[in-house]
Design a protein around this motif. Sequence first.
Motif: not given
Length: 137
Positions: A24, A26, A28, A41, A106-110
């Motif tokens: 991943g 991410y 963050c 982030h 990027p896979t995702a925002h956390l």
Amino acid sequence: MKETFAGSCLCGQVKYLVEGNAQGFYLCHCEYCQKDTGSAHAANLFFQNAVLTWLAGEKLITRFTLPNTKHVKAFCARCGSALPNQQPVGLVVPAGSLDDAPSLTPTAHLFIASKAKWDEKLEQVLAFETLPRDKRR
């Protein structure tokens, strides 16, 4: 086939290689990542079974664990650049420490509930290729 990622710190004294496939990438937005990056982030690649090899400067690496949390940061003692570190979730590699941009997006925002208030609609903000000139001069 495993990928190889090369990285270093800002002053160039610490250098490393990571061999493995990232699970991943991410962004963050938690309050800890905002504080330790000084930004909106952190941008980190996560690896489950990677091999990290320090090529130079391993003695300059300092690690900080925020008390009573799982938040860990490794950084160069000379320039302060974030560096890879082993955490309970696996190897965490700061994307900005890589010498070449990763092929991953990027896979995702956390932790978006903690997202900085000023981190909205940034595509609408003026953009400059370099530092803008001071109009007073």
